[in-house]
Design an enzyme around this catalytic site. Structure first.
Site, mmCIF file in Angstrom:
data_model
loop_
_atom_site.group_PDB
_atom_site.id
_atom_site.type_symbol
_atom_site.label_atom_id
_atom_site.label_comp_id
_atom_site.label_asym_id
_atom_site.label_seq_id
_atom_site.Cartn_x
_atom_site.Cartn_y
_atom_site.Cartn_z
ATOM 1 N N GLY A 208 31.920 20.223 33.016
ATOM 2 C CA GLY A 208 32.427 19.721 31.738
ATOM 3 C C GLY A 208 32.854 18.262 31.810
ATOM 4 O O GLY A 208 32.829 17.549 30.808
ATOM 5 N N GLU B 229 21.367 16.425 39.320
ATOM 6 C CA GLU B 229 21.167 17.880 39.404
ATOM 7 C C GLU B 229 19.992 18.309 38.526
ATOM 8 O O GLU B 229 19.265 19.242 38.855
ATOM 9 C CB GLU B 229 22.459 18.596 38.968
ATOM 10 C CG GLU B 229 22.379 20.111 39.053
ATOM 11 C CD GLU B 229 23.717 20.795 38.835
ATOM 12 O OE1 GLU B 229 24.758 20.112 38.764
ATOM 13 O OE2 GLU B 229 23.722 22.037 38.738
ATOM 14 N N CYS C 215 34.951 20.364 35.643
ATOM 15 C CA CYS C 215 33.862 20.193 36.601
ATOM 16 C C CYS C 215 32.569 19.773 35.902
ATOM 17 O O CYS C 215 32.430 18.607 35.562
ATOM 18 C CB CYS C 215 33.693 21.446 37.447
ATOM 19 S SG CYS C 215 32.929 21.068 39.030
ATOM 20 N N GLN D 277 39.716 64.559 39.940
ATOM 21 C CA GLN D 277 39.723 65.593 40.988
ATOM 22 C C GLN D 277 38.549 65.388 41.939
ATOM 23 O O GLN D 277 38.697 65.492 43.166
ATOM 24 C CB GLN D 277 39.632 66.982 40.358
ATOM 25 C CG GLN D 277 40.820 67.331 39.463
ATOM 26 C CD GLN D 277 40.680 68.714 38.841
ATOM 27 O OE1 GLN D 277 40.145 69.625 39.455
ATOM 28 N NE2 GLN D 277 41.154 68.869 37.616
ATOM 29 N N LYS E 5 41.463 48.251 39.706
ATOM 30 C CA LYS E 5 41.981 48.217 41.086
ATOM 31 C C LYS E 5 42.641 46.888 41.381
ATOM 32 O O LYS E 5 43.679 46.820 42.026
ATOM 33 C CB LYS E 5 40.821 48.372 42.073
ATOM 34 C CG LYS E 5 40.438 49.769 42.345
ATOM 35 C CD LYS E 5 39.475 49.861 43.518
ATOM 36 C CE LYS E 5 38.414 48.833 43.595
ATOM 37 N NZ LYS E 5 37.164 48.908 43.015
ATOM 38 N N GLU F 84 41.982 25.399 36.715
ATOM 39 C CA GLU F 84 42.256 26.801 36.348
ATOM 40 C C GLU F 84 42.640 27.670 37.542
ATOM 41 O O GLU F 84 43.328 28.669 37.396
ATOM 42 C CB GLU F 84 41.050 27.410 35.617
ATOM 43 C CG GLU F 84 39.773 27.605 36.432
ATOM 44 C CD GLU F 84 38.832 26.403 36.408
ATOM 45 O OE1 GLU F 84 39.306 25.274 36.151
ATOM 46 O OE2 GLU F 84 37.627 26.585 36.670
ATOM 47 N N HIS G 133 38.752 22.040 39.555
ATOM 48 C CA HIS G 133 38.975 23.234 38.721
ATOM 49 C C HIS G 133 40.473 23.529 38.641
ATOM 50 O O HIS G 133 40.988 24.310 39.447
ATOM 51 C CB HIS G 133 38.260 24.440 39.329
ATOM 52 C CG HIS G 133 36.777 24.383 39.223
ATOM 53 N ND1 HIS G 133 36.086 24.844 38.126
ATOM 54 C CD2 HIS G 133 35.846 23.894 40.074
ATOM 55 C CE1 HIS G 133 34.790 24.665 38.308
ATOM 56 N NE2 HIS G 133 34.610 24.085 39.481
ATOM 57 N N LYS H 281 39.070 66.101 35.462
ATOM 58 C CA LYS H 281 38.073 66.525 36.459
ATOM 59 C C LYS H 281 37.473 65.365 37.254
ATOM 60 O O LYS H 281 37.372 65.454 38.490
ATOM 61 C CB LYS H 281 36.975 67.353 35.777
ATOM 62 C CG LYS H 281 36.125 68.156 36.741
ATOM 63 C CD LYS H 281 36.852 69.347 37.353
ATOM 64 C CE LYS H 281 36.775 70.560 36.434
ATOM 65 N NZ LYS H 281 37.782 71.573 36.724
HETATM 66 N N1 GLN Z 1 26.826 21.711 38.930
HETATM 67 C C1 GLN Z 1 27.838 20.739 39.128
HETATM 68 C C2 GLN Z 1 27.923 20.292 40.577
HETATM 69 O O1 GLN Z 1 27.508 21.012 41.461
HETATM 70 C C3 GLN Z 1 29.183 21.241 38.623
HETATM 71 C C4 GLN Z 1 29.685 22.411 39.378
HETATM 72 C C5 GLN Z 1 30.781 23.140 38.659
HETATM 73 O O2 GLN Z 1 30.947 23.005 37.462
HETATM 74 N N2 GLN Z 1 31.536 23.951 39.371
HETATM 75 O O3 GLN Z 1 28.426 19.231 40.866
#
Ligand code: GLN
Length: 545
Positions: free
Chosen positions: A393, A415, A391, A197, A22, A524, A522, A194
């Protein structure tokens, strides 16, 4: 005949089962309507109670796609942006939770003037109001609204009711596209209509008649099947559109045109095409077809295992961004999912990273697998394997560098352990407050923020400019107290917030490593077929070598 300047609405609903496409259909229709000269926007309505997608586990629900304005939405919003090369605001996304929330808030404020507020019509009316407002805000001549879930579920019935109400009020301006699955069971040897349908009949039960049926199947529908679907589902045969498996999702719009979809839609909506120009898109699909050089990229994560199935949906924007950059570089990406947990216990297995042209460590949360990711970052740094951190990473690359190069023993992110002696990645004070109050929803550092790029860096060469804007989704940041120590040891913070406080990009100098770069944001989320992301381009170029 429809009035000339009326706004048009195309609802896309799904039959038989989820995952039939979709989202790609909605995106492709948007792409095609643009190619015919119309201003188009797309909306996603999701039936769940969550106010947004931010609190959902990506292994269950797929990626959380972040918009420029910080809304945490469904991954389909990413498809719309990529196929239509537009940016969408939060008003184009709604959930049952969001709809109820505003109805209840209005009721508390006396907004219904003493009326009994009921599920019907007040919920559908709120939905309609949101759709119309979004369409107005985006100044769209055509709005495409994808209704999440499958026909026949209880969950999306109020959204269907809203769509039905819109259609009955303005029959010439509203169109229904049913995306349905047509299986080809190998033992039976013929396509079965089907289920479609039944889906069509169930849709009729909600008072809605499909105008167009997009039939998803392994191969293109034959004439016989089209005829069968047409007469059993009350659509004309021309409006049964084949949607066979294709080389890439980006071929779907062009494939729809083989069945004349854009003309059919325009005719049904009483619109006259202004152009027929999809040349840039066609050029991109040619790149997909001609990309030959295999490029092996390993993506290190922990989200993949979902029972016996591997769910790459959790990283869809990363995957697509890698594809865009690869195609522009004449490469055919071969993506491999590498489980970070393994690299914690079995250090020997790190050697397999040498088999890859490049490694991506994408975003993530929590402790599971983090030490494995840190080992990966170290291995890539020491063995000069292209590394691209997104991020989490980047936070991981900073922790690794702090521990192993800058000599900050036990460097950690708050964290994982906020009592650690050296939290080189720490929580910002305002984020701390939010966590204390258990204010988890929509409370991270979210959406687009500007950053300045330092001269003579890989980032600057890639972006070719000094100021950028990228989307964020995180709570933690590089701890300002350690920046000098880390920089003195050789890691370059090549992107910083305009006030210089927040570190946005970290990299190793060109003479030290072929490509070792990581971003707190990010990238991406902003890559698209017609707009491949500069950092992904730089990473792919380096990996190609
Ligand atoms: N956990 C990390 C933070 O909150 C990285 C978050 C993420 O990779 N989007 O800062």
């Amino acid at each position: 005949m429809a009035k000339k300047n009326n706004k048009k609405y195309i609802f896309v609903v799904g039959g038989v089962m989820s995952g039939v496409g979709k989202g790609i259909t909605t995106s492709s229709i948007g792409n095609l309507m643009q190619s015919r000269g119309f201003s188009v926007t797309a909306l996603k309505v999701d039936p769940y109670i969550n106010v947004d997608a931010g609190t959902m586990n990506p292994t269950e629900h797929g990626e959380v796609f972040v918009l420029n304005d910080g809304d945490e939405t469904d991954q389909d919003m990413g498809n719309y942006e990529r196929f239509m090369n537009i940016t969408l605001p939060h008003t184009n996304y709604m959930t049952t939770g969001r709809v109820y929330q505003s109805v209840i808030e209005r009721e508390r404020k006396g907004g219904y003037r003493g009326k009994c507020v009921e599920v019907v019509p007040h919920i559908p009316l709120e939905i309609i109001d949101r759709i119309e407002k979004a369409s107005k805000k985006e100044d769209a001549e055509i709005s495409i609204i994808e209704i999440g879930g499958t026909i026949g579920e209880y969950q999306n019935i109020l959204f269907l009711e809203a769509a039905r109400m819109m259609k009955s009020k303005r029959p010439d301006d509203v169109l229904f596209v049913l995306v349905s699955y047509v299986p080809l069971p190998s033992k039976v040897g013929e396509m079965k209509t089907k289920p479609t349908q039944y889906a069509s009949r169930t849709l009729n039960g909600a008072g809605i008649q499909a105008d167009i049926i997009v039939a998803r199947s392994e191969v293109a529908l034959d004439d016989k099947r089209k005829e069968k679907i047409a007469w059993s589902c009350s659509v004309d045969k021309k409006s049964v559109i084949s949607a066979p498996d294709v080389e890439s999702i980006y071929h779907v719009p062009l494939n729809f045109e083989k069945d004349n979809l854009s003309n059919i839609i325009l005719k049904k909506l009483g619109l006259r095409a202004r152009t027929r120009d999809n040349a840039k898109w066609e050029k991109f699909t040619k790149k997909v077809e001609t990309a030959k050089k295999p490029l092996k990229i390993g993506i290190v994560g922990k989200y993949f295992e979902t029972g016996d199935f591997v769910l790459s949906d959790a990283y869809i924007s990363v995957i697509e961004a890698l594809k865009h950059a690869s195609y522009y570089n004449g490469c055919k990406p071969e993506l491999a999912w590498l489980d970070s947990v393994k690299y914690e216990t079995d250090k020997k297995s790190l050697e397999e990273l040498k088999d890859y042209d490049g490694i991506v460590v994408p975003g993530g949360f929590g402790s599971r697998g983090i030490e494995g990711k840190i080992n990966v970052a170290q291995y890539c740094r020491e063995n000069k394997i292209p590394y691209f951190g997104l991020c989490y990473g980047m936070q991981i690359a900073v922790i690794e560098f702090a521990r192993n190069v800058a000599g900050i023993k036990g460097a950690q992110t708050a964290e994982i352990d906020d009592t650690a002696k050296h939290c080189v990645i720490d929580i910002m004070p305002e984020q701390k407050e939010k966590l204390k109050k258990k204010d988890f929803g929509g409370s991270m550092r979210l959406g687009a923020y500007p950053a300045n790029i330092v001269k003579d860096t890989i980032a600057r060469t890639a972006y070719k400019k000094a100021e950028i804007s990228e989307r964020h989704r995180h709570r933690y940041e590089v701890n300002p107290e350690y920046i000098k120590q880390i920089e003195d040891a050789g890691l370059v913070f090549s992107g910083k917030s305009p006030d210089g406080v927040l570190m946005e990009i970290a990299e190793l100098p060109k003479n030290k490593h072929p490509f070792y770069l990581a971003t707190q944001f990010h990238p991406e989320f902003q890559s698209a077929p017609l707009n491949p992301h500069p950092l992904f381009m730089a990473f792919v170029k380096a990996s190609k070598k």
